[in-house]
Motif scaffolding. Structure first.
Motif, PDB file in Angstrom:
ATOM      1  N   MET A   1     102.601  -1.882  53.532  1.00 33.25           N
ATOM      2  CA  MET A   1     103.635  -1.214  54.297  1.00 33.25           C
ATOM      3  C   MET A   1     102.977  -0.212  55.248  1.00 33.25           C
ATOM      4  SD  MET A   1     106.868   1.079  52.936  1.00 33.25           S
ATOM      5  CE  MET A   1     107.815  -0.292  52.327  1.00 33.25           C
ATOM      6  N   THR A   2     103.462  -0.174  56.457  1.00 38.07           N
ATOM      7  CA  THR A   2     102.920   0.710  57.478  1.00 38.07           C
ATOM      8  C   THR A   2     103.687   2.026  57.505  1.00 38.07           C
ATOM      9  OG1 THR A   2     102.338  -1.210  58.799  1.00 38.07           O
ATOM     10  CG2 THR A   2     102.400   0.895  59.932  1.00 38.07           C
ATOM     11  N   ALA A   3     102.956   3.122  57.655  1.00 38.80           N
ATOM     12  CA  ALA A   3     103.583   4.442  57.736  1.00 38.80           C
ATOM     13  C   ALA A   3     104.267   4.611  59.088  1.00 38.80           C
ATOM     14  CB  ALA A   3     102.539   5.534  57.549  1.00 38.80           C
ATOM     15  N   ARG A   4     105.493   5.154  59.033  1.00 38.27           N
ATOM     16  CA  ARG A   4     106.259   5.423  60.237  1.00 38.27           C
ATOM     17  C   ARG A   4     106.881   6.807  60.111  1.00 38.27           C
ATOM     18  NH1 ARG A   4     111.399   5.283  61.017  1.00 38.27           N
ATOM     19  NH2 ARG A   4     111.861   4.120  59.116  1.00 38.27           N
ATOM     20  N   LYS A   5     106.609   7.651  61.090  1.00 38.13           N
ATOM     21  CA  LYS A   5     107.166   9.004  61.088  1.00 38.13           C
ATOM     22  C   LYS A   5     108.691   8.927  61.118  1.00 38.13           C
ATOM     23  CE  LYS A   5     107.270  13.354  63.610  1.00 38.13           C
ATOM     24  NZ  LYS A   5     106.762  14.131  64.742  1.00 38.13           N
ATOM     25  N   LEU A   6     109.320   9.747  60.286  1.00 38.89           N
ATOM     26  CA  LEU A   6     110.776   9.772  60.234  1.00 38.89           C
ATOM     27  C   LEU A   6     111.341  10.716  61.282  1.00 38.89           C
ATOM     28  CD1 LEU A   6     111.474   9.877  56.389  1.00 38.89           C
ATOM     29  CD2 LEU A   6     111.348   7.884  57.890  1.00 38.89           C
ATOM     30  N   SER A   7     112.456  10.322  61.865  1.00 41.79           N
ATOM     31  CA  SER A   7     113.171  11.198  62.789  1.00 41.79           C
ATOM     32  C   SER A   7     113.871  12.282  61.969  1.00 41.79           C
ATOM     33  CB  SER A   7     114.209  10.406  63.581  1.00 41.79           C
ATOM     34  OG  SER A   7     115.254   9.984  62.723  1.00 41.79           O
ATOM     35  N   GLU A   8     114.324  13.321  62.629  1.00 41.82           N
ATOM     36  CA  GLU A   8     115.068  14.392  61.940  1.00 41.82           C
ATOM     37  C   GLU A   8     116.295  13.824  61.226  1.00 41.82           C
ATOM     38  OE1 GLU A   8     114.393  17.669  61.436  1.00 41.82           O
ATOM     39  OE2 GLU A   8     112.443  17.258  62.344  1.00 41.82           O
ATOM     40  N   THR A   9     116.989  12.904  61.879  1.00 40.82           N
ATOM     41  CA  THR A   9     118.188  12.288  61.297  1.00 40.82           C
ATOM     42  C   THR A   9     117.823  11.495  60.050  1.00 40.82           C
ATOM     43  OG1 THR A   9     119.202  12.151  63.478  1.00 40.82           O
ATOM     44  CG2 THR A   9     120.134  10.746  61.758  1.00 40.82           C
ATOM     45  N   GLU A  10     116.754  10.703  60.124  1.00 46.50           N
ATOM     46  CA  GLU A  10     116.319   9.917  58.969  1.00 46.50           C
ATOM     47  C   GLU A  10     115.895  10.823  57.818  1.00 46.50           C
ATOM     48  OE1 GLU A  10     114.386   5.847  60.706  1.00 46.50           O
ATOM     49  OE2 GLU A  10     113.339   7.735  61.205  1.00 46.50           O
ATOM     50  N   LEU A  11     115.227  11.903  58.141  1.00 47.74           N
ATOM     51  CA  LEU A  11     114.779  12.836  57.120  1.00 47.74           C
ATOM     52  C   LEU A  11     115.960  13.536  56.452  1.00 47.74           C
ATOM     53  CD1 LEU A  11     112.355  13.943  55.699  1.00 47.74           C
ATOM     54  CD2 LEU A  11     112.042  15.556  57.563  1.00 47.74           C
ATOM     55  N   HIS A  74      98.892  11.720  56.218  1.00 52.36           N
ATOM     56  CA  HIS A  74      97.775  12.173  57.048  1.00 52.36           C
ATOM     57  C   HIS A  74      97.493  11.213  58.208  1.00 52.36           C
ATOM     58  CE1 HIS A  74      97.065  15.273  54.101  1.00 52.36           C
ATOM     59  NE2 HIS A  74      97.067  14.355  53.157  1.00 52.36           N
ATOM     60  N   ASP A  75      97.692   9.917  57.969  1.00 51.47           N
ATOM     61  CA  ASP A  75      97.382   8.898  58.989  1.00 51.47           C
ATOM     62  C   ASP A  75      98.241   9.004  60.245  1.00 51.47           C
ATOM     63  OD1 ASP A  75      95.523   7.926  57.211  1.00 51.47           O
ATOM     64  OD2 ASP A  75      96.723   6.192  56.597  1.00 51.47           O
ATOM     65  N   ILE A  76      99.364   9.698  60.145  1.00 53.01           N
ATOM     66  CA  ILE A  76     100.240   9.844  61.326  1.00 53.01           C
ATOM     67  C   ILE A  76     100.362  11.316  61.721  1.00 53.01           C
ATOM     68  CG2 ILE A  76     101.502   7.678  60.971  1.00 53.01           C
ATOM     69  CD1 ILE A  76     103.818   9.414  59.834  1.00 53.01           C
TER      70      ILE A  76
END
Length: 99
Positions: A1-11, A74-76
């Protein structure tokens, strides 16, 4: 699975499904309290096995029956990612009373 930064809404949405979790110093954070050191350690080992399978590891600190958890990717660029939320959900599952 690839890391993807979450948006404020998703968080915000993710936090609704993670009781006791919060954003602290840019990390997804929770403090767990257990009945004993052995229980805390057993939970950490169970989480550690899952984290190793994910290839995504927590930053945590344990003293006796307390485990402090900080999750970030850390990767993102040390942002909170989908992997952090997945690991937090697994921590909750492994901490459930029926387990």
């Amino acid at each position: 699975m690839t890391a993807r930064k979450l948006s404020e809404t998703e968080l915000t949405l993710a936090l609704k499904s993670l009781p006791g979790w919060q954003i602290k110093d840019g990390n997804l954070y929770k403090e767990y309290k257990f009945n004993s050191f052995a229980t805390a350690l057993g939970w950490m080992v169970s989480v550690g096995i899952y984290a190793e399978q994910m290839g995504h590891h927590p930053e945590w600190f344990n003293v006796y029956n307390t485990v402090l958890v900080d999750l970030t990717t850390h990767d993102i660029g040390n942002a909170i990612s989908n992997l952090d939320v997945e690991l937090a959900k697994k921590m909750e599952e492994l901490n459930s009373p029926g387990r």
